[in-house]
Design a protein around this motif. Structure first.
Motif, mmCIF file in Angstrom:
data_model
loop_
_atom_site.group_PDB
_atom_site.id
_atom_site.type_symbol
_atom_site.label_atom_id
_atom_site.label_comp_id
_atom_site.label_asym_id
_atom_site.label_seq_id
_atom_site.Cartn_x
_atom_site.Cartn_y
_atom_site.Cartn_z
ATOM 1 N N TYR A 107 7.122 0.662 -12.550
ATOM 2 C CA TYR A 107 7.913 0.626 -11.312
ATOM 3 C C TYR A 107 9.074 -0.336 -11.498
ATOM 4 C CZ TYR A 107 9.468 -0.678 -6.654
ATOM 5 O OH TYR A 107 10.248 -0.936 -5.552
ATOM 6 N N GLN A 167 -3.939 6.833 -8.835
ATOM 7 C CA GLN A 167 -2.863 6.320 -7.984
ATOM 8 C C GLN A 167 -2.255 5.079 -8.647
ATOM 9 O OE1 GLN A 167 -5.434 5.722 -4.535
ATOM 10 N NE2 GLN A 167 -4.265 7.262 -3.407
ATOM 11 N N HIS A 170 1.418 2.752 -4.759
ATOM 12 C CA HIS A 170 0.892 3.090 -3.435
ATOM 13 C C HIS A 170 0.671 1.801 -2.662
ATOM 14 C CE1 HIS A 170 -3.452 2.172 -4.452
ATOM 15 N NE2 HIS A 170 -2.905 2.246 -5.657
ATOM 16 N N ALA A 171 0.265 1.926 -1.403
ATOM 17 C CA ALA A 171 0.194 0.765 -0.512
ATOM 18 C C ALA A 171 -0.748 -0.319 -1.020
ATOM 19 C CB ALA A 171 -0.223 1.220 0.884
ATOM 20 N N ARG A 175 3.507 -2.192 -5.310
ATOM 21 C CA ARG A 175 4.222 -2.105 -4.046
ATOM 22 C C ARG A 175 5.612 -1.504 -4.247
ATOM 23 N NH1 ARG A 175 3.049 -4.903 0.324
ATOM 24 N NH2 ARG A 175 4.424 -3.300 1.208
ATOM 25 N N SER A 176 6.050 -0.752 -3.236
ATOM 26 C CA SER A 176 7.371 -0.142 -3.241
ATOM 27 C C SER A 176 7.835 0.007 -1.804
ATOM 28 C CB SER A 176 7.337 1.231 -3.926
ATOM 29 O OG SER A 176 6.607 2.149 -3.123
ATOM 30 N N VAL A 180 5.708 6.771 -3.665
ATOM 31 C CA VAL A 180 4.272 6.832 -3.924
ATOM 32 C C VAL A 180 4.104 7.760 -5.129
ATOM 33 C CG1 VAL A 180 2.003 7.433 -2.998
ATOM 34 C CG2 VAL A 180 3.767 6.512 -1.476
ATOM 35 N N ARG A 203 7.161 13.769 4.427
ATOM 36 C CA ARG A 203 7.511 13.347 3.070
ATOM 37 C C ARG A 203 7.827 14.545 2.193
ATOM 38 N NH1 ARG A 203 2.547 9.514 2.867
ATOM 39 N NH2 ARG A 203 1.548 11.471 2.367
ATOM 40 N N GLU A 205 7.461 15.924 -1.619
ATOM 41 C CA GLU A 205 6.630 15.662 -2.797
ATOM 42 C C GLU A 205 7.118 16.518 -3.959
ATOM 43 O OE1 GLU A 205 2.059 15.035 -4.294
ATOM 44 O OE2 GLU A 205 2.406 15.821 -2.274
ATOM 45 N N GLN A 266 3.948 5.745 3.610
ATOM 46 C CA GLN A 266 3.256 5.744 2.323
ATOM 47 C C GLN A 266 1.771 6.028 2.470
ATOM 48 O OE1 GLN A 266 4.559 1.741 1.035
ATOM 49 N NE2 GLN A 266 5.658 2.758 -0.610
ATOM 50 N N PHE A 268 -1.401 7.798 2.084
ATOM 51 C CA PHE A 268 -1.812 8.882 1.199
ATOM 52 C C PHE A 268 -2.467 10.024 1.968
ATOM 53 C CE2 PHE A 268 -4.700 10.909 -1.882
ATOM 54 C CZ PHE A 268 -3.798 11.200 -2.886
#
Length: 280
Positions: A107, A167, A170-171, A175-176, A180, A203, A205, A266, A268
């Motif tokens: 990331y 994953q 993701h939360a 972190r972002s 995701v 969202r 995808e 975010q 999922f």
């Protein structure tokens, strides 16, 4: 080194029934992401995401800004997740080097200045798949090795959809702001992904299919649940799924895919599922 950028404009569900196969592929399939020593990028007006492929062969490849994102440097107001779907390579992020094996995730947050991509071997180069979205703040650069994210075992061999979902961004992981991202791998003998099928109304995808055997293909389903269509997808090809579209597929052999999302949240599990018995 060169950069090639194409744009994909947003579409609505009432356009899909009138599209033939070629039109669907032109709007939703990305089949040319990887070219030696180049950056190939697609700017989608669905949630302003950018997908890019970087294939360094004869030397390093830098990631520049470009007019479509209106910034001199790519990360001036963006973030990105990167997954290596090729052989081992490295990414230099403002002088710090990260070594990515096959399936590893990196990331990079907003504000980074210089990013360069390298392959350890020109005979078996890395293939870096990048998924980016606008970012309002900066989170630190982080890398996760394959299998070290949040691992979920899903599906069942009886329904041909036993799969391992990893994953990464993701939360509760890396972190972002918006992105995701993770990888799903089908177990040998399983072919179906993402069943029951679902939409993310908030969202966009995208899927990048990889580790697909040379003579195998994926039949990717999309569209509204009551008005589905399909495309035939090969190795290292990607699909843009608008928020109104389902995204499922079945392969002629087992395979993996990178899934990446950006949009309103975010969460999922923010999805609307549709039993296959209700689909058309």
């Amino acid at each position: 080194m060169s950069i090639t950028v194409s744009q994909r404009y947003a579409t609505s569900p009432d356009q899909l029934p009138g599209m033939d196969t070629n039109e669907m592929r032109r709007r939703y399939l990305v089949d040319d992401l990887f070219s030696a020593d180049d950056v190939r990028a697609v700017y989608s007006h669905h949630d302003r995401i950018v997908m890019a492929g970087i294939l360094p062969v004869s030397g390093s490849v830098a990631l520049p800004g470009f007019p479509e994102i209106r910034s001199d440097r790519f990360f001036d107001h963006r973030e990105a997740g990167i997954i290596n779907v090729g052989d081992t390579g490295t990414v230099s992020v403002d002088g710090e080097t990260y070594r990515l094996v096959h399936g590893a995730c990196l990331y990079i947050g907003r504000g980074i200045t210089d990013v360069e991509f390298f392959s350890e071997s020109s005979d078996s180069p890395a293939r870096f798949y990048l998924f980016s979205a606008p970012a309002h703040t900066s989170y630190p650069t982080m890398m996760v090795e394959p299998g070290q994210g949040n691992v979920l075992e899903l599906g069942d061999q009886k329904t041909s959809n036993r799969r391992t979902l990893n994953q990464y961004i993701h939360a509760n992981g890396i972190r972002s702001c918006q992105v995701v991202m993770g990888v799903t791998t089908l177990h040998e003998g399983s072919m179906w992904n993402t069943m029951p099928s679902h939409t993310h109304d908030r969202r966009t995808e995208c899927y990048l299919y990889f580790d697909v055997p040379h003579d195998a293909r994926i039949v990717h389903l999309m569209g509204e649940p009551q008005e589905t269509r399909h495309m035939i997808v090969a190795n290292n090809e990607a699909i843009i799924s608008p928020s109104w579209s389902i995204h499922s597929g079945v392969g002629t052999e087992a395979y993996s895919f990178v899934w990446a999302m950006a949009g309103e949240n975010q969460a999922f599990d923010d999805m609307d599922t549709f039993p296959v018995s209700e689909m058309r």
